[in-house]
Design a protein around this motif. Structure first.
Motif, mmCIF file in Angstrom:
data_model
loop_
_atom_site.group_PDB
_atom_site.id
_atom_site.type_symbol
_atom_site.label_atom_id
_atom_site.label_comp_id
_atom_site.label_asym_id
_atom_site.label_seq_id
_atom_site.Cartn_x
_atom_site.Cartn_y
_atom_site.Cartn_z
ATOM 1 N N VAL A 296 0.857 -1.252 -0.014
ATOM 2 C CA VAL A 296 0.004 -0.065 -0.057
ATOM 3 C C VAL A 296 0.896 1.196 0.036
ATOM 4 O O VAL A 296 2.274 1.022 0.279
ATOM 5 C CB VAL A 296 -0.952 0.077 1.121
ATOM 6 C CG1 VAL A 296 -1.848 -1.033 1.100
ATOM 7 C CG2 VAL A 296 -0.254 0.058 2.602
ATOM 8 N N TYR A 297 0.415 2.317 -0.474
ATOM 9 C CA TYR A 297 1.271 3.731 -0.688
ATOM 10 C C TYR A 297 1.205 4.341 0.810
ATOM 11 O O TYR A 297 0.374 4.129 1.693
ATOM 12 C CB TYR A 297 0.495 4.411 -1.788
ATOM 13 C CG TYR A 297 -0.802 5.182 -1.373
ATOM 14 C CD1 TYR A 297 -1.953 4.411 -0.710
ATOM 15 C CD2 TYR A 297 -0.966 6.354 -1.599
ATOM 16 C CE1 TYR A 297 -3.084 5.215 -0.348
ATOM 17 C CE2 TYR A 297 -2.211 7.203 -1.122
ATOM 18 C CZ TYR A 297 -3.068 6.467 -0.640
ATOM 19 O OH TYR A 297 -4.265 7.181 -0.491
ATOM 20 N N HIS A 298 1.867 5.399 0.695
ATOM 21 C CA HIS A 298 2.242 6.164 1.740
ATOM 22 C C HIS A 298 1.526 7.548 1.248
ATOM 23 O O HIS A 298 2.208 8.317 0.674
ATOM 24 C CB HIS A 298 3.728 6.526 1.975
ATOM 25 C CG HIS A 298 4.195 7.669 2.802
ATOM 26 N ND1 HIS A 298 5.401 8.097 3.198
ATOM 27 C CD2 HIS A 298 3.314 8.379 3.613
ATOM 28 C CE1 HIS A 298 5.221 9.105 3.950
ATOM 29 N NE2 HIS A 298 4.024 9.318 4.343
ATOM 30 N N PRO A 299 0.483 7.762 1.864
ATOM 31 C CA PRO A 299 -0.324 9.115 1.503
ATOM 32 C C PRO A 299 0.111 10.299 2.359
ATOM 33 O O PRO A 299 0.273 10.014 3.438
ATOM 34 C CB PRO A 299 -1.828 8.585 1.572
ATOM 35 C CG PRO A 299 -1.956 7.539 2.872
ATOM 36 C CD PRO A 299 -0.572 6.951 2.597
ATOM 37 N N ASP A 327 6.952 3.920 -0.381
ATOM 38 C CA ASP A 327 8.026 3.779 0.821
ATOM 39 C C ASP A 327 8.889 2.552 0.704
ATOM 40 O O ASP A 327 10.070 2.439 1.068
ATOM 41 C CB ASP A 327 7.332 3.761 2.206
ATOM 42 C CG ASP A 327 6.926 5.209 2.548
ATOM 43 O OD1 ASP A 327 7.332 6.165 1.861
ATOM 44 O OD2 ASP A 327 6.416 5.405 3.732
ATOM 45 N N ASP A 328 8.209 1.449 0.281
ATOM 46 C CA ASP A 328 8.839 0.179 0.968
ATOM 47 C C ASP A 328 9.020 -0.931 -0.282
ATOM 48 O O ASP A 328 10.118 -1.305 -0.387
ATOM 49 C CB ASP A 328 8.098 -0.456 1.942
ATOM 50 C CG ASP A 328 8.386 -1.670 2.560
ATOM 51 O OD1 ASP A 328 9.759 -1.682 3.062
ATOM 52 O OD2 ASP A 328 7.875 -2.728 2.748
ATOM 53 N N ALA A 329 8.087 -1.049 -1.012
ATOM 54 C CA ALA A 329 7.967 -2.128 -1.996
ATOM 55 C C ALA A 329 8.171 -1.480 -3.344
ATOM 56 O O ALA A 329 7.168 -0.742 -3.864
ATOM 57 C CB ALA A 329 6.644 -3.025 -1.794
ATOM 58 N N TYR A 330 9.246 -2.181 -4.046
ATOM 59 C CA TYR A 330 9.467 -1.761 -5.405
ATOM 60 C C TYR A 330 9.283 -2.930 -6.386
ATOM 61 O O TYR A 330 9.687 -4.032 -5.902
ATOM 62 C CB TYR A 330 10.893 -0.826 -5.408
ATOM 63 C CG TYR A 330 10.878 0.239 -4.647
ATOM 64 C CD1 TYR A 330 10.501 1.380 -5.313
ATOM 65 C CD2 TYR A 330 11.275 0.269 -3.415
ATOM 66 C CE1 TYR A 330 10.600 2.905 -4.778
ATOM 67 C CE2 TYR A 330 11.311 1.564 -2.774
ATOM 68 C CZ TYR A 330 11.043 2.793 -3.270
ATOM 69 O OH TYR A 330 11.069 3.779 -2.653
ATOM 70 N N SER A 349 -2.192 0.436 -8.756
ATOM 71 C CA SER A 349 -3.520 0.541 -8.254
ATOM 72 C C SER A 349 -3.427 1.310 -6.763
ATOM 73 O O SER A 349 -4.402 1.859 -6.372
ATOM 74 C CB SER A 349 -4.424 -0.856 -7.977
ATOM 75 O OG SER A 349 -4.351 -1.405 -9.350
ATOM 76 N N THR A 350 -2.554 0.940 -6.082
ATOM 77 C CA THR A 350 -2.445 1.453 -4.748
ATOM 78 C C THR A 350 -1.685 2.750 -4.380
ATOM 79 O O THR A 350 -1.890 3.393 -3.445
ATOM 80 C CB THR A 350 -2.074 0.408 -3.531
ATOM 81 O OG1 THR A 350 -0.789 0.023 -3.876
ATOM 82 C CG2 THR A 350 -2.974 -0.837 -3.456
ATOM 83 N N HIS A 351 -0.901 3.014 -5.693
ATOM 84 C CA HIS A 351 -0.004 4.413 -5.298
ATOM 85 C C HIS A 351 -0.542 5.341 -6.358
ATOM 86 O O HIS A 351 -0.107 6.478 -5.593
ATOM 87 C CB HIS A 351 1.421 3.934 -5.643
ATOM 88 C CG HIS A 351 2.075 2.741 -4.585
ATOM 89 N ND1 HIS A 351 1.733 1.546 -4.361
ATOM 90 C CD2 HIS A 351 2.897 3.272 -3.600
ATOM 91 C CE1 HIS A 351 2.304 0.955 -3.570
ATOM 92 N NE2 HIS A 351 3.099 2.030 -3.106
#
Lengths: 416, 156
Positions: A296-299, A327-330, A349-351
């Motif tokens: 999931v993203y960092h909003p 932030d974390d997963a690439y 979709s989440t970022h």
């Protein structure tokens, strides 16, 4: 205090069961407690139209909105809530609030939106046990009570940064008077589970959150300042996500799978807000950010809202912005890898949800307990963004260069 | 048959100009009915140890804003809508609609309930028997022995 119910009833069945159980408990208590009670309610009747035919406007965790599913809908903001407060003794009070509102299961089955016991330990210290509304933002403890808010709904950019609206737990409120300032320390630990629709996908995440929070509010005259921190841990998964993680592990991509997975993963919500509320002006501004781990993203989001009270009329304008970062997963797979596209889609979709919005509206008092609101939201997703909408039409939604969308709303909010 | 005015002008007149003129006329007529001023007094039971309050203190007590100095005071509202409206407009700068919104925040977040609202006969009886009571009345209704701790004039 979460009531566990067997899974065969499904989410809606569980909610209904909890509602019936809690209502029955309170009703059974009534003859014994025939004493101090207070019955009140709130609601909204309204209609909203969204001019994007390739995506739905998202509100909270509702899986459908106006737009692609229907041009116009009365479901977006319409709701009815009833609350019963029972004074059990001088120190003990029980509250039950039931709200029929368009929910994550795409229906209006009433949900228990408050069910707690409040113990007034002293003049300044209050404990609560049970179901409560998440208190992270200025308006989040009464986010469904639109009558007490300046807008048709709180700015989604900020208020969806943490899509936890209800939780079960224990919390304490401590009041401290310092000179002309009234300070409120609001702290607690709680658990919540819910479904959250993923942008550009029919997928819904099953989310389970264990949270703790501390919010400090300072009031003096017309001014309110609020700051909060909520260290939490969460699980978030779906059948699609689980299948992808299994495939990645089978292909030897364990590190990437572990990076993407959200299982007991930590995140912290930081929030701050200020409000000025007097006879002439109502000004609110809030900012929130949520560094996180997993797919999931960092909003990070903020809004500024200015309302001017002119007799029975209150015109208002709100500017809001939502940014999402990774932030974390690439995606470390090579583009030729057969799983590359699936990982890319999950992350996108989440970022890719950045957007800005300008809302113009006017509220008109209708007597003592209802208000008419007319609001137009102009929403501009950033380039390469899904705009935090849902139910995107595959192929037709212009992800690379989204258009400016307009949401038009007419609501009547009321309390009783 | 040729119309004297284009259709859009007729629509504009009936949908916008006519209602506005009606509203304006009513406003002028009603504004002309303003009568003399009346005085509203905030009173306390003789046993209450308060002699004088300022407007902010009255507001703080009636809105239950959390000032611990006045926590033992019980306040009552009046069913007299005009009197209640005048009172809150003066002390809190709030319309009745805004007052409901204020209390909605408190009630639905478990932070308080609005004062009980009582009609005049019950109000008088309550005033006699509630030793930590504070309420508001017209200046010519102040019961004997009760202390006036704040008063103000409003247009009737």
């Amino acid at each position: 205090m979460k009531i566990q119910i067997t899974n065969r009833f499904g989410k809606a069945g569980k909610r209904l069961f909890r509602l019936v159980l809690l209502s029955a408990l309170l009703v059974m208590s009534l003859p014994v407690l025939a004493m101090d009670y207070y019955l009140s309610g709130f609601g909204t009747l309204g209609v909203s139209c969204f001019d994007n035919e390739y995506a739905d406007f998202r509100k909270d965790d509702i899986p459908k909105g106006p737009g692609r599913s229907n041009d116009c809908t009365a479901k977006l903001d319409s709701k009815l809530g009833v609350q019963l407060d029972l004074g059990l003794s001088d120190e003990l009070e029980a509250a039950l609030q039931v709200t029929a509102i368009h929910n994550a299961d795409d229906n209006f089955i009433p949900q228990v939106t408050l069910a707690n016991l409040r113990w007034q330990a002293s003049d300044d210290l209050n404990f609560r046990f049970g179901r409560m509304q998440n208190p992270n933002f200025l308006y989040s403890e009464y986010r469904n009570v639109s009558y007490a808010q300046p807008w048709a709904r709180p700015p989604g950019e900020v208020y969806n940064v943490l899509p936890t609206f209800l939780h079960d737990g224990v919390e304490a409120l401590y009041l401290y008077q310092y000179d002309d300032w009234l300070l409120e320390f609001h702290m607690g630990i709680a658990q919540s589970d819910f479904k959250y629709p993923v942008s550009n996908s029919s997928d819904k995440l099953d989310v389970d959150i264990q949270t703790s929070y501390l919010n400090v509010t300072a009031r003096k005259g017309a001014w309110t300042f609020k700051a909060g921190v909520a260290p939490s841990r969460s699980d978030a998964s779906s059948a699609t996500v689980d299948a992808l993680l299994t495939s990645l592990r089978a292909a030897g991509e364990t590190v990437l799978a572990n990076d993407l997975e959200i299982k007991d993963s930590p995140y912290t919500l930081y929030s701050a807000g200020v409000q000025y509320d007097d006879a002439n002006w109502l000004i609110s501004a809030e900012i929130a950010t949520r560094p996180t781990e997993g797919f999931v993203y960092h909003p990070t989001a903020a809004y500024l809202s200015v309302a001017k009270r002119i007799g029975l009329w209150t015109p208002y304008v709100t500017l809001a912005v939502l940014n999402g970062t990774q932030d974390d997963a690439y995606n470390t797979l090579a583009p030729s890898d057969p799983l590359y596209a699936s990982v890319e889609q999950l992350l996108s979709s989440t970022h890719d949800v950045e957007r800005k919005s300008l809302s113009l509206g006017v509220a008109r008092e209708l007597g003592e307990q209802s208000t008419l609101k007319v609001q137009v939201d102009f929403i501009q997703p950033d380039k390469n963004s899904f705009g935090d909408y849902i139910n995107h039409h595959p192929g037709d939604y212009d992800f690379a260069d989204p258009r400016l969308d307009t949401l038009f709303t007419v609501n009547v909010d009321f309390v009783f | 048959m040729r119309r004297l005015f284009p259709e859009y002008l007729m629509k504009l007149f009936f949908l916008a100009v006519l209602p506005l003129l009606t509203l304006l006329t009513l406003t002028v007529v009603l504004a002309g009915n303003v009568a003399a001023a009346q005085t509203i007094a905030v009173v306390v039971h003789p046993d209450v140890d308060i002699e004088q309050l300022n407007k902010d203190e009255v507001k703080s007590i009636f809105l239950s804003e959390g000032n611990s100095s006045f926590k033992n005071i019980i306040v009552f509202d009046r069913t007299d809508f005009a009197l209640k409206g005048d009172f809150y407009r003066h002390v809190a700068g709030m319309s009745m609609n805004r007052l409901r919104a204020y209390w909605a925040k408190k009630v639905f977040t478990g932070r308080g309930r609005p004062p009980k609202t009582v009609a005049l006969p019950e109000h008088m009886a309550l005033m006699e028997r509630t030793s930590n009571l504070m309420t508001y009345v017209l200046a010519n209704e102040v019961p004997e022995g009760f202390k006036v701790v704040y008063q103000f004039e409003v247009e009737e």
